[in-house]
Write an enzyme that holds these catalytic residues in place. Structure first.
Site, short mmCIF file in Angstrom:
data_model
loop_
_atom_site.label_atom_id
_atom_site.label_comp_id
_atom_site.label_asym_id
_atom_site.label_seq_id
_atom_site.Cartn_x
_atom_site.Cartn_y
_atom_site.Cartn_z
CG LEU A 57 10.44 6.96 2.15
CD1 LEU A 57 10.30 7.37 3.42
CD2 LEU A 57 11.02 8.29 1.20
NE ARG A 58 11.03 2.92 -5.36
CZ ARG A 58 9.84 2.43 -5.61
NH1 ARG A 58 9.47 1.57 -5.20
NH2 ARG A 58 9.44 3.25 -7.00
CG ASN A 88 5.93 -1.18 -3.17
OD1 ASN A 88 6.54 -0.29 -2.28
ND2 ASN A 88 5.97 -0.90 -4.47
CG ASP A 148 1.26 1.60 -3.54
OD1 ASP A 148 -0.26 1.94 -4.17
OD2 ASP A 148 1.76 1.57 -3.75
CG HIS A 175 -2.32 -0.80 -6.31
ND1 HIS A 175 -1.52 -0.03 -6.53
CD2 HIS A 175 -2.75 -1.28 -7.47
CE1 HIS A 175 -0.96 -0.08 -7.92
NE2 HIS A 175 -1.91 -1.12 -8.35
CG HIS A 228 -2.35 5.66 -6.77
ND1 HIS A 228 -2.91 4.34 -7.19
CD2 HIS A 228 -1.30 4.67 -6.67
CE1 HIS A 228 -2.98 3.15 -6.64
NE2 HIS A 228 -1.95 3.31 -6.56
CG ASP A 301 2.72 6.62 -6.77
OD1 ASP A 301 3.25 5.99 -5.91
OD2 ASP A 301 1.45 5.75 -7.47
CG HIS A 305 11.99 3.49 -10.83
ND1 HIS A 305 11.43 2.07 -10.13
CD2 HIS A 305 9.84 3.77 -10.60
CE1 HIS A 305 10.35 1.74 -9.87
NE2 HIS A 305 9.28 2.96 -10.64
ZN LIG Z 1 -0.07 2.20 -6.35
#
Ligand SMILES: [Zn+2]
Length: 428
Positions: A57-58, A88, A148, A175, A228, A301, A305
């Protein structure tokens, strides 16, 4: 949370027989309530609201790419009622304060239940464990932990993380990317990477970590979730681990179910993703693994961007692609139309099992009276050409631009309240 009362008339429940669903005060009811709004669902398939185990979701930090509000609007448009927000961000979600902030933003937006994922290590640096217990005890009640974007490559740290989360029923989502084997890697390692002159990303870099981690899960008796998964070998390892009864689950992304490395021949960075797009053999293997239940869940995932991070040379472009608004369509194309899964199977892999893995008691449930009214209505006969400009996401990096995909989300109800109606996101 409660909303209007609804009668959902004539929906095919899990793709089976047609029936009516009654919604009142946030839950499914035995009978229609007077004055309830009617949703004509003839020809539509009713599934429990979709649950994503893997969403970026950033926010905080990269609100130019996505925010909790825009990302959860995208999720609702895609039929999701719960998403796990990856750690992240900037700052990294490695403290109770940051996970509570993300959780609160999700509540305020009101489009999805947002479950923050906590970082395994401080700053995702892979050096020392983050405050896992404090995040678990926080208002966000974190149960999924992941670095991740980075692999927890240190075996001793991974072991300690597994031991730690066991106390509160948590799960470590790995990950799987052996860092030394993927230094400078740009695409799947094989004949094509040689031809294109791009540094190869070998399957063994993923498989070696998964092999190690399923053994650590068995050794600690604690839950491992594989993020993933993308190679045929990874499917084999997880299948073996499950045959031994190890506490292991796995997810696959929609893009790894549909797209192959051949798309990279034009060097378009929209296809640059981590893990990379693989071969047709791998695609076939992950579809088979999802069909037979070796792979438990489809997870998007979703990785937004900004334009400048993707509209550049391949070598410097960011890795990742959008996924929330196209996931169910890609699953219809790759799994339902191929006969590998029926819609009940889709409900299992996109709602029931991911909810169980994430510890979400209010999602992935049946439609029985009293259960939270989290439901999505899908029109399987619809189709659309994906237009990046029409997406709810703040970003535009979809690999499906211009592609015709089947299916459409007609309505999404979150705790009995419509987040999507008539195919449009409801303003809240
Ligand atoms: Zn990942």
């Amino acid at each position: 949370m409660s909303g209007t009362s609804y009668v959902i008339r004539g929906a095919q429940l899990l793709g089976g027989e047609a029936g009516d669903l009654y919604v009142n005060d946030g839950v499914f009811a035995e009978d229609a309530v007077r004055g309830a709004a009617v949703i004509d669902a003839a020809g539509l398939i009713a599934l429990p609201g979709l649950v994503d185990l893997h969403t970026h979701l950033r926010e905080p930090g990269r609100e130019d790419a996505e925010t909790v509000l825009t990302g959860t609007r995208a999720a609702a448009a895609g039929g999701f009622t719960a998403v796990h927000a990856m750690a992240n961000t900037d700052p990294v979600a490695d403290t109770a304060g940051v996970v509570e902030q993300v959780w609160r933003l999700g509540r305020e937006a009101g489009y999805c239940d947002v479950r923050p994922v906590g970082a395994v290590t401080v700053g995702l640096k892979g050096e020392r464990l983050a405050e896992l217990g404090a995040m678990a005890d926080s208002a966000a009640r974190v149960r999924v932990f992941s670095d991740d974007g980075h692999c927890v490559s240190d075996a001793a740290l991974m072991r300690r993380a597994l031991e730690y989360v066991k106390a509160f029923g948590g799960v470590v989502a790995q990950h799987a990317q052996e860092p030394r084997l993927t230094e400078g890697a740009q695409m799947n390692e094989g004949e094509l990477s040689g031809m294109l002159g791009l540094q190869g990303w070998p399957a063994v870099a993923e498989e070696a970590i998964i092999a190690r981690d399923v053994l650590l899960a068995a050794h600690t008796g604690s839950r491992l979730h594989v993020c993933h998964l993308s190679t045929a070998g990874s499917v084999e390892i997880v299948r073996w681990a499950k045959s031994r009864g190890y506490p292991v689950t796995a997810e696959v992304t929609p893009h790894h179910l549909l797209l192959t490395e051949d798309l990279i021949q034009g060097y378009d960075p929209v296809y640059k993703v981590n893990p990379p797009l693989r071969s047709a053999t791998d695609v076939e293997a992950v579809r088979a693994g999802l069909a037979d239940g070796t792979i438990d869940a489809v997870a998007t995932d979703h990785a937004p961007h900004p334009v400048e991070a993707k509209d550049c040379e391949w070598a410097v472009a960011a890795m990742g692609m959008l996924g929330l608004e196209t996931a169910v369509s890609v699953v219809q194309r790759t799994m339902v139309e191929t006969g590998l899964l029926d819609w009940a199977g889709v409900a299992d892999r996109m709602s029931v099992r991911p909810a169980r893995i994430g510890g979400l008691a209010e999602h992935g449930r049946s439609f029985e009276a009293g259960a939270p009214a989290n439901v999505v209505l899908v029109d399987p006969a619809a189709s659309r050409v994906v237009e990046p400009g029409a997406l709810q996401s703040l970003s535009r990096n979809t690999p499906y631009a211009g592609m015709k995909l089947p299916g459409a989300v007609v309505a999404t109800l979150l705790h009995g309240s419509a987040t999507v109606l008539d195919g449009r996101v409801v303003e809240r």
